[in-house]
Design an enzyme around this catalytic site. Structure first.
Site, PDB file in Angstrom:
ATOM      1  N   GLY A 288      -0.284  -7.156 -15.927  1.00 10.22           N
ATOM      2  CA  GLY A 288       0.725  -8.174 -16.189  1.00 10.22           C
ATOM      3  C   GLY A 288       0.057  -9.406 -16.793  1.00 10.22           C
ATOM      4  O   GLY A 288      -0.968  -9.871 -16.291  1.00 10.22           O
TER       5      GLY A 288
ATOM      6  N   GLN B 210       8.291   1.931   2.886  1.00 13.36           N
ATOM      7  CA  GLN B 210       8.993   1.929   1.595  1.00 13.36           C
ATOM      8  C   GLN B 210       9.173   3.400   1.219  1.00 13.36           C
ATOM      9  O   GLN B 210       8.231   4.054   0.761  1.00 13.36           O
ATOM     10  CB  GLN B 210       8.165   1.195   0.525  1.00 13.36           C
ATOM     11  CG  GLN B 210       8.927   1.044  -0.781  1.00 13.36           C
ATOM     12  CD  GLN B 210       8.045   0.546  -1.933  1.00 13.36           C
ATOM     13  OE1 GLN B 210       6.832   0.694  -1.924  1.00 13.36           O
ATOM     14  NE2 GLN B 210       8.683  -0.039  -2.934  1.00 13.36           N
TER      15      GLN B 210
ATOM     16  N   GLY C 185       8.917  -0.169  -7.042  1.00  8.75           N
ATOM     17  CA  GLY C 185       8.284  -1.338  -7.652  1.00  8.75           C
ATOM     18  C   GLY C 185       7.738  -2.301  -6.608  1.00  8.75           C
ATOM     19  O   GLY C 185       8.069  -2.228  -5.420  1.00  8.75           O
TER      20      GLY C 185
ATOM     21  N   ASN D 145     -49.226  10.411  27.432  1.00  4.42           N
ATOM     22  CA  ASN D 145     -49.460  11.160  26.204  1.00  4.42           C
ATOM     23  C   ASN D 145     -48.801  12.528  26.347  1.00  4.42           C
ATOM     24  O   ASN D 145     -49.146  13.295  27.234  1.00  4.42           O
ATOM     25  CB  ASN D 145     -50.972  11.313  25.970  1.00  4.42           C
ATOM     26  CG  ASN D 145     -51.251  11.837  24.571  1.00  4.42           C
ATOM     27  OD1 ASN D 145     -50.530  12.707  24.077  1.00  4.42           O
ATOM     28  ND2 ASN D 145     -52.279  11.314  23.931  1.00  4.42           N
TER      29      ASN D 145
ATOM     30  N   GLU E 209       4.897  -7.853 -17.821  1.00  3.06           N
ATOM     31  CA  GLU E 209       4.164  -6.604 -17.620  1.00  3.06           C
ATOM     32  C   GLU E 209       3.745  -6.035 -18.974  1.00  3.06           C
ATOM     33  O   GLU E 209       4.459  -6.196 -19.974  1.00  3.06           O
ATOM     34  CB  GLU E 209       5.032  -5.599 -16.860  1.00  3.06           C
ATOM     35  CG  GLU E 209       5.249  -5.974 -15.406  1.00  3.06           C
ATOM     36  CD  GLU E 209       3.942  -6.208 -14.661  1.00  3.06           C
ATOM     37  OE1 GLU E 209       3.101  -5.289 -14.608  1.00  3.06           O
ATOM     38  OE2 GLU E 209       3.734  -7.328 -14.140  1.00  3.06           O
TER      39      GLU E 209
ATOM     40  N   ALA F 208       0.821  -1.213   0.000  1.00  6.03           N
ATOM     41  CA  ALA F 208       0.000   0.000   0.000  1.00  6.03           C
ATOM     42  C   ALA F 208       0.854   1.262   0.000  1.00  6.03           C
ATOM     43  O   ALA F 208       0.490   2.269   0.591  1.00  6.03           O
ATOM     44  CB  ALA F 208      -0.924  -0.013   1.214  1.00  6.03           C
TER      45      ALA F 208
ATOM     46  N   ARG G 114      -3.858   9.557  -8.886  1.00  9.80           N
ATOM     47  CA  ARG G 114      -5.092   9.772  -9.653  1.00  9.80           C
ATOM     48  C   ARG G 114      -6.333   9.987  -8.780  1.00  9.80           C
ATOM     49  O   ARG G 114      -7.390  10.356  -9.273  1.00  9.80           O
ATOM     50  CB  ARG G 114      -5.314   8.602 -10.623  1.00  9.80           C
ATOM     51  CG  ARG G 114      -4.420   8.696 -11.858  1.00  9.80           C
ATOM     52  CD  ARG G 114      -4.492   7.441 -12.701  1.00  9.80           C
ATOM     53  NE  ARG G 114      -3.739   6.342 -12.095  1.00  9.80           N
ATOM     54  CZ  ARG G 114      -3.823   5.076 -12.479  1.00  9.80           C
ATOM     55  NH1 ARG G 114      -4.655   4.742 -13.462  1.00  9.80           N
ATOM     56  NH2 ARG G 114      -3.092   4.141 -11.897  1.00  9.80           N
TER      57      ARG G 114
HETATM   58  C1  UD1 Z   1       0.940  -4.756 -10.716  1.00 12.99           C
HETATM   59  C2  UD1 Z   1       1.566  -5.988 -11.296  1.00 12.99           C
HETATM   60  C3  UD1 Z   1       0.750  -6.466 -12.501  1.00 12.99           C
HETATM   61  C4  UD1 Z   1      -0.689  -6.693 -12.109  1.00 12.99           C
HETATM   62  C5  UD1 Z   1      -1.269  -5.436 -11.414  1.00 12.99           C
HETATM   63  C6  UD1 Z   1      -2.612  -5.754 -10.844  1.00 12.99           C
HETATM   64  C7  UD1 Z   1       3.940  -5.839 -10.875  1.00 12.99           C
HETATM   65  C8  UD1 Z   1       5.255  -5.471 -11.419  1.00 12.99           C
HETATM   66  N1  UD1 Z   1       2.904  -5.688 -11.691  1.00 12.99           N
HETATM   67  O1  UD1 Z   1       0.936  -3.739 -11.696  1.00 12.99           O
HETATM   68  O2  UD1 Z   1       1.293  -7.659 -13.013  1.00 12.99           O
HETATM   69  O3  UD1 Z   1      -1.458  -7.013 -13.244  1.00 12.99           O
HETATM   70  O4  UD1 Z   1      -0.403  -5.047 -10.320  1.00 12.99           O
HETATM   71  O5  UD1 Z   1      -3.153  -4.574 -10.348  1.00 12.99           O
HETATM   72  O6  UD1 Z   1       3.847  -6.253  -9.740  1.00 12.99           O
HETATM   73  N2  UD1 Z   1       3.073  -0.703  -4.663  1.00 12.99           N
HETATM   74  C9  UD1 Z   1       3.898  -0.426  -3.607  1.00 12.99           C
HETATM   75  N3  UD1 Z   1       5.156   0.006  -3.865  1.00 12.99           N
HETATM   76  C10 UD1 Z   1       5.636   0.176  -5.119  1.00 12.99           C
HETATM   77  C11 UD1 Z   1       4.773  -0.120  -6.199  1.00 12.99           C
HETATM   78  C12 UD1 Z   1       3.486  -0.554  -5.943  1.00 12.99           C
HETATM   79  O7  UD1 Z   1       3.527  -0.567  -2.456  1.00 12.99           O
HETATM   80  O8  UD1 Z   1       6.794   0.553  -5.265  1.00 12.99           O
HETATM   81  C13 UD1 Z   1       1.727  -1.165  -4.382  1.00 12.99           C
HETATM   82  C14 UD1 Z   1       0.638  -0.197  -4.828  1.00 12.99           C
HETATM   83  O9  UD1 Z   1       0.298   0.673  -3.764  1.00 12.99           O
HETATM   84  C15 UD1 Z   1      -0.513  -1.120  -5.182  1.00 12.99           C
HETATM   85  C16 UD1 Z   1       0.197  -2.404  -5.601  1.00 12.99           C
HETATM   86  O10 UD1 Z   1       1.506  -2.338  -5.105  1.00 12.99           O
HETATM   87  O11 UD1 Z   1      -1.331  -1.397  -4.080  1.00 12.99           O
HETATM   88  C17 UD1 Z   1       0.223  -2.585  -7.107  1.00 12.99           C
HETATM   89  O12 UD1 Z   1       0.892  -1.486  -7.674  1.00 12.99           O
HETATM   90  P1  UD1 Z   1       0.381  -0.810  -9.009  1.00 12.99           P
HETATM   91  O13 UD1 Z   1       1.326   0.256  -9.388  1.00 12.99           O
HETATM   92  O14 UD1 Z   1      -1.047  -0.494  -8.914  1.00 12.99           O
HETATM   93  O15 UD1 Z   1       0.468  -2.060  -9.999  1.00 12.99           O
HETATM   94  P2  UD1 Z   1       1.174  -2.187 -11.353  1.00 12.99           P
HETATM   95  O16 UD1 Z   1       2.628  -1.948 -11.219  1.00 12.99           O
HETATM   96  O17 UD1 Z   1       0.420  -1.390 -12.315  1.00 12.99           O
END
Ligand code: UD1
Ligand code: CA
Length: 455
Positions: A137, A73, A78, A374, A151, A9, A15
């Protein structure tokens, strides 16, 4: 094998265009991340590791009631990098269930089926088929076996045609995870450490990769903007409405009910349109709730009718009462059986006995009212002197005439009668009539004023 969970999270949630972290936005009046925490709690895992990045103070105060390992983090490099931040809390010999923090509708049933799928393999993925998998992905299979996740940004035209996608939810053993995370690199289209790269590492080690699918596709939908927030809110409310109808509740319109908490119901309950339930609400048999009511943390006993535009909070309502329309029952209201609270009546910290009626335009606060009483229209319990609150006590079978002011602290015995328009400042004993108003004078042959001539 013991189970631990990691909830990712740390994403900023740009957005959402909001000053509060994305995962604190609410679905059914509960933060997104709380839905997920409570779902995994039901799995009886040994610990919950929350990877967070933004809004630490807001998150920690909102989630203070849960026992969580907080994993910061600092930079969002990532999903793989995110999981690394939790590894100091994770044992090699436990299974690690990884979830995304922005998909609030995930269910324990679906997670249990994923845990089940892991039983015969090294790793199991929750996957789903999407009509439009753009951005997700893709699951790569060879002869049916999962070998990798690619991805969207790294995928070939051919791979982009695959509609089976990674939901981001997966489970594997702690030691495997630690080993694979150690080998991640960020040489990809987004220069991120992808958690999804562990899949091909597992395959390269000859491990079997299992998969499971959610019972309901909405369970794995993530929220990135307020449009998706509203869409999942409606999806959840529709599902709750369906559940209520299957339990035997009649809903005037299943699209116009909102349950923001726990609603339990008896048989033959009827709920009209635009009713909002908050907190814990119990509704017993044969209760009907009129349109546009708000019911929060209350209990409504059998046979009671709550009519349109009534508002009930922290109250306990007896059997066969009639409430409203336009009644406001505030915290601490307790009604006996067959009581009536009519239009524009406000009650607060008031116990009102069986068969008593407060039918019109009254305020009854800090009061105990007996049975068969009442209370006439416009009666006010004057409970506040500007500094202190005081109590009004009314016995059984009392009749309070309209437009009376009962100045607390004051006690009316049993079978007391209060003349209309009285200001009652002294206690009244059983069977007495009290009239506390100025005496009427009649003046004979009264000549009405006439209009003056303007000169
Ligand atoms: C990720 C997956 C993708 C999958 C998609 C589903 C990877 C590389 N890709 O995509 O295969 O289809 O989720 O929604 O894992 N987050 C962190 N720290 C970070 C990055 C993300 O905590 O550095 C958390 C975000 O808050 C979120 C979740 O990880 O809750 C997924 O991150 P998000 O950026 O939405 O997913 P994608 O990278 O688009
Ligand atoms: Ca991303």
């Amino acid at each position: 094998m013991s189970l631990t969970t990691v909830i990712l999270a740390a994403g900023k949630g740009t957005r959402m265009k909001s000053s509060i972290p994305k995962v604190l936005h609410k679905i059914a009046n509960k933060p997104i991340v709380e839905h997920i925490i409570e779902t995994v709690q039901a799995l009886e895992c040994s610990s919950i590791n929350l990877v967070y990045g933004h809004g630490a103070e807001q998150l920690q105060s909102a989630l203070s009631e849960y026992s969580l390992n907080w994993c910061l983090q600092e930079e969002q490099l990532g999903t793989g990098h995110a999981v690394m931040q939790a590894m100091s809390f994770i044992d090699d010999n436990e299974d690690v269930l990884i979830l995304v923090g922005d998909a609030p509708l995930i269910s324990t049933d679906t997670l249990r089926s994923l845990i089940q799928a892991k039983k015969n393999c090294a790793l199991a993925l929750l996957t789903v088929n999407m009509d439009d998998p753009t951005g997700m992905g893709r699951i790569i299979r060879e002869k049916g076996n999962i070998t990798a996740i690619v991805e969207h940004k790294d995928a070939t035209e051919q791979q982009r045609k695959i509609t089976e996608i990674n939901t981001g939810i997966m489970i594997m053993n702690g030691a495997d995870l630690r080993r694979w995370l150690g080998d991640l690199s960020n040489e990809n289209a987004q220069n991120e450490y992808y958690l999804t790269d562990v899949i091909s590492m597992a395959a390269a080690e000859g491990k079997t990769i299992g998969s499971a699918q959610p019972f309901w596709n909405k369970e794995v939908e993530g929220i990135n903007n307020r449009l998706q927030l509203a869409t999942l809110e409606r999806a959840l409310q529709e599902k709750i409405a369906e559940g209520l109808m299957l339990e035997g509740v009649t809903l005037a319109d299943p699209k116009r009910i909102d349950v923001r908490g726990e609603l339990s119901v008896g048989t033959d309950v009827h709920i009209d349109v635009n009713v909002v339930f908050e907190g814990e609400v119990h509704i017993s048999d044969d209760v009907s709730i009129g349109p546009n009511c708000v019911l929060k943390n209350c209990n409504i006993s059998a046979g009671t009718k709550v009519q349109a535009f009534s508002h009930i909070e922290n109250a306990n309502i007896g059997e066969s009462c009639i409430i409203g329309p336009y009644a406001r029952l505030r915290p601490g209201t307790v009604l006996g059986n067959n009581a009536k609270i009519g239009n524009f009546v406000e009650t607060k910290k008031a116990r009102i006995g069986n068969e008593s009626k407060v039918n019109h335009l009254s305020y009854i606060g800090d009061a105990v009212v007996g049975e068969k009483v009442n209370i006439g229209a416009g009666t006010i319990t004057c409970n506040y002197d500007g500094v202190n609150k005081s109590q009004t006590t009314i016995g059984d079978s009392v009749f309070v005439g309209s437009n009376s002011a009962l100045v607390a602290p004051v006690k009316l015995g049993n079978s007391v009668t209060i003349g209309a328009g009285s200001v009652v400042t002294k206690n009244v004993d059983d069977n007495e009539l009290a009239i506390g108003r100025s005496k009427q004078r009649n003046i004979a042959n009264w000549e009405r004023p006439v209009k003056r001539n303007k000169d």
